[in-house]
Design a protein around this motif. Sequence first.
Motif, PDB file in Angstrom:
ATOM      1  N   GLY A 127       0.777  -1.237   0.000  1.00 20.61           N
ATOM      2  CA  GLY A 127       0.000   0.000   0.000  1.00 20.61           C
ATOM      3  C   GLY A 127       0.806   1.282   0.000  1.00 20.61           C
ATOM      4  N   LEU A 128       2.012   1.248  -0.597  1.00 18.05           N
ATOM      5  CA  LEU A 128       2.802   2.486  -0.711  1.00 18.05           C
ATOM      6  C   LEU A 128       2.322   3.252  -1.944  1.00 18.05           C
ATOM      7  CD1 LEU A 128       6.431   1.274   0.163  1.00 18.05           C
ATOM      8  CD2 LEU A 128       4.648   2.145   1.674  1.00 18.05           C
ATOM      9  N   THR A 129       1.200   3.931  -1.769  1.00 14.77           N
ATOM     10  CA  THR A 129       0.521   4.543  -2.921  1.00 14.77           C
ATOM     11  C   THR A 129       0.525   6.074  -2.892  1.00 14.77           C
ATOM     12  OG1 THR A 129      -1.581   4.298  -1.740  1.00 14.77           O
ATOM     13  CG2 THR A 129      -0.981   2.551  -3.302  1.00 14.77           C
ATOM     14  N   ASP A 130       1.354   6.671  -2.043  1.00 16.52           N
ATOM     15  CA  ASP A 130       1.444   8.135  -2.025  1.00 16.52           C
ATOM     16  C   ASP A 130       1.820   8.637  -3.414  1.00 16.52           C
ATOM     17  OD1 ASP A 130       0.950   7.982   0.641  1.00 16.52           O
ATOM     18  OD2 ASP A 130       3.003   8.363   1.287  1.00 16.52           O
ATOM     19  N   LYS A 131       1.189   9.732  -3.840  1.00 12.50           N
ATOM     20  CA  LYS A 131       1.509  10.340  -5.131  1.00 12.50           C
ATOM     21  C   LYS A 131       2.775  11.195  -4.990  1.00 12.50           C
ATOM     22  CE  LYS A 131      -2.147   9.269  -7.851  1.00 12.50           C
ATOM     23  NZ  LYS A 131      -2.841   8.328  -6.984  1.00 12.50           N
ATOM     24  N   ILE A 132       3.705  11.002  -5.906  1.00  9.75           N
ATOM     25  CA  ILE A 132       4.964  11.740  -5.858  1.00  9.75           C
ATOM     26  C   ILE A 132       5.215  12.384  -7.223  1.00  9.75           C
ATOM     27  CG2 ILE A 132       7.477  11.533  -5.600  1.00  9.75           C
ATOM     28  CD1 ILE A 132       6.953   9.269  -3.620  1.00  9.75           C
ATOM     29  N   THR A 133       5.410  13.699  -7.220  1.00 13.59           N
ATOM     30  CA  THR A 133       5.670  14.452  -8.451  1.00 13.59           C
ATOM     31  C   THR A 133       7.138  14.844  -8.502  1.00 13.59           C
ATOM     32  OG1 THR A 133       3.401  15.298  -8.499  1.00 13.59           O
ATOM     33  CG2 THR A 133       5.047  16.504  -9.790  1.00 13.59           C
ATOM     34  N   PHE A 134       7.762  14.687  -9.655  1.00 17.19           N
ATOM     35  CA  PHE A 134       9.184  15.005  -9.802  1.00 17.19           C
ATOM     36  C   PHE A 134       9.452  15.521 -11.210  1.00 17.19           C
ATOM     37  CE2 PHE A 134       8.331  10.610 -10.741  1.00 17.19           C
ATOM     38  CZ  PHE A 134       9.056  10.329 -11.894  1.00 17.19           C
ATOM     39  N   THR A 135      10.580  16.187 -11.374  1.00 10.09           N
ATOM     40  CA  THR A 135      10.960  16.739 -12.676  1.00 10.09           C
ATOM     41  C   THR A 135      12.314  16.188 -13.111  1.00 10.09           C
ATOM     42  OG1 THR A 135      12.028  18.661 -11.655  1.00 10.09           O
ATOM     43  CG2 THR A 135       9.713  18.899 -12.287  1.00 10.09           C
ATOM     44  N   TYR A 136      12.530  16.171 -14.412  1.00 11.02           N
ATOM     45  CA  TYR A 136      13.807  15.738 -14.970  1.00 11.02           C
ATOM     46  C   TYR A 136      13.924  16.308 -16.383  1.00 11.02           C
ATOM     47  CZ  TYR A 136      10.748  12.304 -17.207  1.00 11.02           C
ATOM     48  OH  TYR A 136       9.743  11.709 -17.909  1.00 11.02           O
ATOM     49  N   THR A 137      15.144  16.341 -16.906  1.00 12.71           N
ATOM     50  CA  THR A 137      15.385  16.885 -18.237  1.00 12.71           C
ATOM     51  C   THR A 137      15.650  15.747 -19.205  1.00 12.71           C
ATOM     52  OG1 THR A 137      16.349  18.885 -17.277  1.00 12.71           O
ATOM     53  CG2 THR A 137      16.803  18.460 -19.608  1.00 12.71           C
ATOM     54  N   VAL A 138      14.910  15.733 -20.303  1.00 16.63           N
ATOM     55  CA  VAL A 138      15.122  14.733 -21.346  1.00 16.63           C
ATOM     56  C   VAL A 138      14.969  15.420 -22.694  1.00 16.63           C
ATOM     57  CG1 VAL A 138      12.697  14.033 -21.295  1.00 16.63           C
ATOM     58  CG2 VAL A 138      14.415  12.480 -22.242  1.00 16.63           C
ATOM     59  N   GLY A 139      15.907  15.141 -23.599  1.00 20.00           N
ATOM     60  CA  GLY A 139      15.877  15.793 -24.906  1.00 20.00           C
ATOM     61  C   GLY A 139      16.008  17.294 -24.808  1.00 20.00           C
TER      62      GLY A 139
END
Length: 305
Positions: free
Chosen positions: A220-232
């Motif tokens: 039940g590890l269902t916490d929503k996690i938002t993250f950013t990264y650079t691609v292209g």
Amino acid sequence: MEGVFLSDFIREVIEKKSRRKSVHSLAVYNALIRHIDSFSAEYDCDIFTNSVTEEFIEDFIIYLENAGLRHNTIVGYIQKMQSMIRKASQYNYAVDPTYDQIDIRLEDTFAVFLSMNEITRIYYYKFEKQDKRKAKERIRDLFVIGCLTALRYSDYSTLTLDNFQGDYIVKRTKKTNVTVKVPMHDYVREIIAKYNGLIPNGLCIQYVNKYLKLIMREIGLTDKITFTYTVGGKLKTDTKEKWELVSSHTARRSAATNLYLTGRMKTLEIMKLTGHKTEQNFFRYIRLTSDDTARAISGDMFFRK
């Protein structure tokens, strides 16, 4: 001095040092060679050691971005290319002095860690449906050992009876070839006893990572996690549930972060367990949110009358 074909030079160097380099490192160099050859074919140009100028590297970065590679992957390729040009200079091959004028830096990567409360929850979870091999339970137990030792997967997945010495786990690490001595957590001691010292090991990392995600979703590890990264060359934002971001390496990162959060151990003491050479690299490695930092310092006398 004359230049030589860059791809040929890199092949020559890695062949000489193949015994001392990891499989992963060799794979990265071989991928770099393929990108250099592809760039050469696309732009119909031969690339020598003295072809690598500041301008060439800028063009090569754009080429890699257009290929859809992540920023940190590109940084790794450029750093390895610059390292090879530096070595070519030492071999008295011609190089352009501007090859190291490009200063491209890693962006902070995103990775989760598990709190001690979450690790306890994982440890005590009772699986309702299992196969005869009890694969979920065995992988969970192995993962918990990783979460409480700060060992890499290549080390915590190869522990044997010989490594359990009194109240400590003593292991010569595969990657750095140094011996570490880790105090046994009570959970680790219980897991060792559960398997009579023959803890699950020798499991394929891809198999383990696949199962870990199923296990963490079931727990039940269902916490929503938002993250950013650079691609292209473009900044992307993504949101996932926590279980999707857990892998075998999460164990080591969780151990390092939780050891630091206790506030009872010196950073250099923790670094002796994790093998980090500098505090800067250690703090880049552990995962602290602003909430974690606030909790860690809230009890300090500075915040009292």
